[in-house]
Design a protein around this motif. Structure first.
Motif, short mmCIF file in Angstrom:
data_model
loop_
_atom_site.label_atom_id
_atom_site.label_comp_id
_atom_site.label_asym_id
_atom_site.label_seq_id
_atom_site.Cartn_x
_atom_site.Cartn_y
_atom_site.Cartn_z
N ASP A 320 1.89 -12.53 7.45
CA ASP A 320 1.83 -13.57 6.44
C ASP A 320 0.40 -14.04 6.18
O ASP A 320 0.16 -14.76 5.21
CB ASP A 320 2.67 -14.77 6.87
N ALA A 321 -0.54 -13.63 7.03
CA ALA A 321 -1.95 -14.01 6.84
C ALA A 321 -2.68 -13.04 5.93
O ALA A 321 -3.89 -13.16 5.73
CB ALA A 321 -2.66 -14.10 8.18
N THR A 322 -1.96 -12.07 5.38
CA THR A 322 -2.56 -11.05 4.52
C THR A 322 -2.44 -11.45 3.06
O THR A 322 -1.38 -11.90 2.62
CB THR A 322 -1.85 -9.69 4.73
N GLY A 323 -3.53 -11.25 2.30
CA GLY A 323 -3.49 -11.47 0.87
C GLY A 323 -2.87 -10.29 0.15
O GLY A 323 -2.37 -9.34 0.76
N SER A 324 -2.91 -10.34 -1.17
CA SER A 324 -2.28 -9.31 -1.99
C SER A 324 -3.28 -8.72 -2.97
O SER A 324 -3.99 -9.46 -3.68
CB SER A 324 -1.10 -9.90 -2.76
N ALA A 325 -3.29 -7.39 -3.04
CA ALA A 325 -4.08 -6.70 -4.06
C ALA A 325 -3.25 -6.41 -5.30
O ALA A 325 -3.69 -5.68 -6.20
CB ALA A 325 -4.65 -5.40 -3.49
N GLY A 326 -2.04 -6.92 -5.35
CA GLY A 326 -1.18 -6.70 -6.50
C GLY A 326 -0.78 -5.24 -6.60
O GLY A 326 -0.31 -4.63 -5.63
N THR A 327 -0.97 -4.67 -7.77
CA THR A 327 -0.57 -3.28 -7.99
C THR A 327 -1.59 -2.28 -7.46
O THR A 327 -1.33 -1.07 -7.49
CB THR A 327 -0.37 -3.01 -9.49
N PHE A 328 -2.72 -2.76 -6.98
CA PHE A 328 -3.78 -1.85 -6.55
C PHE A 328 -3.53 -1.36 -5.13
O PHE A 328 -2.92 -2.03 -4.31
CB PHE A 328 -5.15 -2.52 -6.66
N ARG A 329 -4.05 -0.19 -4.84
CA ARG A 329 -3.80 0.51 -3.58
C ARG A 329 -4.72 0.03 -2.47
O ARG A 329 -5.91 -0.13 -2.64
CB ARG A 329 -3.99 2.01 -3.80
N ASP A 330 -4.13 -0.20 -1.31
CA ASP A 330 -4.84 -0.46 -0.06
C ASP A 330 -5.57 -1.80 -0.11
O ASP A 330 -5.22 -2.68 -0.89
CB ASP A 330 -5.78 0.70 0.28
N GLY A 331 -6.58 -1.97 0.74
CA GLY A 331 -7.28 -3.24 0.85
C GLY A 331 -8.62 -3.08 1.50
O GLY A 331 -9.27 -2.03 1.39
N LYS A 332 -9.04 -4.13 2.17
CA LYS A 332 -10.32 -4.18 2.85
C LYS A 332 -10.57 -2.91 3.67
O LYS A 332 -9.65 -2.35 4.25
CB LYS A 332 -10.34 -5.41 3.77
N THR A 444 -7.16 3.98 -16.02
CA THR A 444 -6.52 3.35 -17.17
C THR A 444 -5.02 3.59 -17.16
O THR A 444 -4.22 2.68 -17.38
CB THR A 444 -7.13 3.88 -18.48
N ASP A 445 -4.63 4.83 -16.89
CA ASP A 445 -3.21 5.20 -16.87
C ASP A 445 -2.56 4.90 -15.52
O ASP A 445 -1.34 4.69 -15.46
CB ASP A 445 -3.05 6.69 -17.18
N ASP A 446 -3.37 4.91 -14.47
CA ASP A 446 -2.82 4.85 -13.11
C ASP A 446 -3.69 3.95 -12.24
O ASP A 446 -4.35 4.40 -11.32
CB ASP A 446 -2.78 6.28 -12.54
N PRO A 447 -3.72 2.64 -12.52
CA PRO A 447 -4.58 1.75 -11.74
C PRO A 447 -4.19 1.66 -10.27
O PRO A 447 -5.02 1.30 -9.43
CB PRO A 447 -4.40 0.39 -12.44
N GLY A 448 -2.96 2.02 -9.95
CA GLY A 448 -2.52 1.98 -8.56
C GLY A 448 -2.87 3.23 -7.77
O GLY A 448 -2.51 3.34 -6.59
N GLU A 449 -3.58 4.18 -8.40
CA GLU A 449 -4.02 5.41 -7.74
C GLU A 449 -2.87 6.12 -7.02
O GLU A 449 -2.95 6.46 -5.84
CB GLU A 449 -5.16 5.09 -6.76
N LYS A 450 -1.82 6.37 -7.78
CA LYS A 450 -0.63 7.03 -7.22
C LYS A 450 -0.59 8.52 -7.51
O LYS A 450 0.03 9.28 -6.76
CB LYS A 450 0.63 6.36 -7.77
N THR A 451 -1.23 8.95 -8.60
CA THR A 451 -1.12 10.35 -9.03
C THR A 451 -2.48 11.02 -8.98
O THR A 451 -3.36 10.73 -9.80
CB THR A 451 -0.55 10.43 -10.47
N ASN A 452 -2.64 11.91 -8.02
CA ASN A 452 -3.90 12.65 -7.86
C ASN A 452 -3.95 13.76 -8.91
O ASN A 452 -3.13 14.69 -8.90
CB ASN A 452 -3.98 13.22 -6.45
N LEU A 453 -4.95 13.70 -9.80
CA LEU A 453 -5.08 14.66 -10.89
C LEU A 453 -6.13 15.72 -10.62
O LEU A 453 -6.57 16.41 -11.54
CB LEU A 453 -5.43 13.91 -12.19
N ALA A 454 -6.54 15.86 -9.35
CA ALA A 454 -7.63 16.77 -9.03
C ALA A 454 -7.34 18.20 -9.47
O ALA A 454 -8.21 18.88 -10.05
CB ALA A 454 -7.93 16.72 -7.53
N SER A 455 -6.15 18.68 -9.21
CA SER A 455 -5.84 20.07 -9.54
C SER A 455 -5.76 20.31 -11.04
O SER A 455 -5.99 21.42 -11.52
CB SER A 455 -4.53 20.49 -8.88
N ALA A 456 -5.47 19.27 -11.81
CA ALA A 456 -5.31 19.42 -13.26
C ALA A 456 -6.63 19.30 -14.02
O ALA A 456 -6.71 19.72 -15.18
CB ALA A 456 -4.32 18.38 -13.78
#
Length: 475
Positions: A320-332, A444-456
């Motif tokens: 409960d002492a942790t903040g929130s990054a919202g839709t963004f991935r990971d933290g500190k 822009t399309d994926d602010p949560g960094e969920k889809t790795n587009l490296a191969s494409a």
């Protein structure tokens, strides 16, 4: 090669006109006052105006409505000391040398670095650092040796302990059964075990931190529940004294909260739906409101630029002492967006249009050259990594050419954002492995960094790696 030349924006005619307008501010006009409020480990989504439904922040929400709210604002590192050093110097950690987190008795920000306080003081500014410092606790590293006229605060994170070389004021206050003799014994133990933090914590000294004024301890252990109020009280007093002396002021105000361990005063304890974490943020919000009201009552707000931001993303894994990054991935500690993208609001009535939202890619390192422009102070003769945002702040709705932003880990550039694209050649975790394949995201399309587009998009990886290579070679 100088990266400021490599990545210099192509100014449009509109940009040139705005630039000229900023430069044309009368040379006889009093330079603006500056207040930077830099919280500790606060997540992107921990304000009402950034989407929190459980943390009530009416004064910061109002501040955003009266200024510019940034949605793509990044710190220069996702960890305390390195982030703070970059804000104060306008330089990435590869240049200023602060790579991670200092503990008591460690090194500090090199006295050879030029801080904002050292830069502004010859311009006639009264300068104050109030709150967490975390850039070295030995005398040569403390704020009063780095351009600040006055300092009150904890010299590092509030979960640490007394430093091995700190001096004690003759009239120091000792709390919770501590005496001077007992405190000196604890300090001696720290000095003899300075490289053994586990032993110091096993001794029960963790979270018992000193409150310093100038270069001396004035309270031990610090009464952390009262610190937020006392820090803002001191800021208001400093503002009044600087104004009485007819000096512009620079206040660097850095609350200990909401870094763990969490503390709130009795007036706010148990009041937030978000629990103790929310209590601490709501208390900061209240005192930000006090500060803004104070500026208005003194007739100072129209010539005072106020910035509110966090030093990095939330420290995850703290319940409960942790903040929130919202839709963004990971933290500190990570170089994902949750670690680097933070809430940021800038307010300057009559100069910065109210009610603006900026999605421009900007960073704390941009503050140094921006404030140089606003204060009409020539830039120092040293490499700066930031870029002047003054034209964008004066007209946030105008087109803005963001510059590449480099993700730092342990003092090294390990990723880059350019336009919507972000490349992490070996991922974004705290402990990088050369075996980790590259990660490419369209923010822009994926602010949560969920889809790795490296191969494409191998061509985009080559392009961004080239930017990293050019920047690395410039260091």
């Amino acid at each position: 090669m100088n990266p400021r030349l490599v990545f210099m924006p192509v100014l449009t005619l509109l940009g040139l006109l705005i630039f000229a307008a900023v430069s044309a501010i009368g040379a006889t006009e009093r330079p603006p006052n500056i207040v930077i409020i830099f919280t500790d480990d606060q997540g992107y989504a921990d304000l009402g105006c950034y989407g929190s439904e459980s943390i009530r922040t009416p004064r910061l929400d109002r501040m955003a409505a009266e200024g510019v709210r940034f949605t793509n604002f990044h710190v220069a590192a996702s960890v305390c000391s390195a982030s703070r050093a970059s804000l104060l110097t306008g330089r990435y950690s590869s240049r200023h040398g602060v790579r991670g987190v200092f503990v008591p008795g460690n090194n500090g920000l090199s006295p050879g670095e030029l801080t904002l306080a050292e830069f502004l003081r010859p311009r006639g500014y009264a300068t104050a650092c109030i709150g967490k410092w975390h850039l070295g606790d030995a005398p040569q590293f403390l704020p009063t040796a780095q351009g600040f006229d006055t300092y009150l605060g904890i010299p590092y994170s509030n979960d640490m302990y007394v430093g091995p070389s700190q001096a004690w004021a003759d009239n120091a206050t000792f709390r919770d059964g501590w005496t001077r003799e007992r405190a000196l014994e604890a300090q001696s133990f720290v000095k003899n075990n300075v490289a053994n933090r586990a032993a110091i914590e096993a001794k029960g000294l963790r979270d018992l931190v000193p409150l310093m004024e100038g270069q001396q301890i004035v309270e031990f252990p610090a009464d952390q529940a009262s610190l937020t109020r006392r820090y803002f009280d001191r800021a208001l007093d400093f503002i009044d004294r600087a104004s009485a002396d007819k000096k512009p002021f620079f206040v660097y105000l850095t609350p200990a909260m909401p870094h763990v361990p969490l503390f709130a005063s009795s007036e706010f304890l148990g009041q937030s739906p978000r629990g103790l974490y929310g209590d601490t943020v709501e208390e900061i919000d209240y005192h930000v409101g006090r500060l803004l009201d104070h500026l208005a009552a003194r007739g100072l707000d129209e010539n005072t630029l106020v910035l509110f931001a966090s030093d990095n993303g939330p420290w995850l894994g703290k319940g409960d002492a942790t903040g929130s990054a919202g839709t963004f991935r990971d933290g500190k500690f990570s170089t994902y967006e949750g670690g680097l993208r933070v809430p940021a609001i800038i307010r300057w009535p009559t100069r910065i249009p109210a009610g603006q939202t900026s999605d421009a890619l900007v960073s704390t390192i941009d503050l140094f050259p921006t404030l140089a422009r606003f204060t009409r102070t020539p830039l120092p003769d040293r490499a700066l990594d930031g870029h002047d945002l003054s034209a964008h702040l004066l007209t946030p709705s105008a087109p803005f050419a963001s510059q590449p932003y480099f993700c730092m880990n342990d003092g090294q550039p390990v990723g880059v954002i350019s336009g919507p694209w972000k490349l992490l050649p070996h991922g974004g975790k705290r402990n990088l492995s050369p075996e980790t394949p590259p990660e490419l995201y369209n923010l822009t399309d994926d602010p949560g960094e969920k889809t790795n587009l490296a191969s494409a998009h191998p061509e985009k990886i080559r392009e961004l790696k080239a930017l990293l290579h050019i920047f690395s070679n410039s260091l």
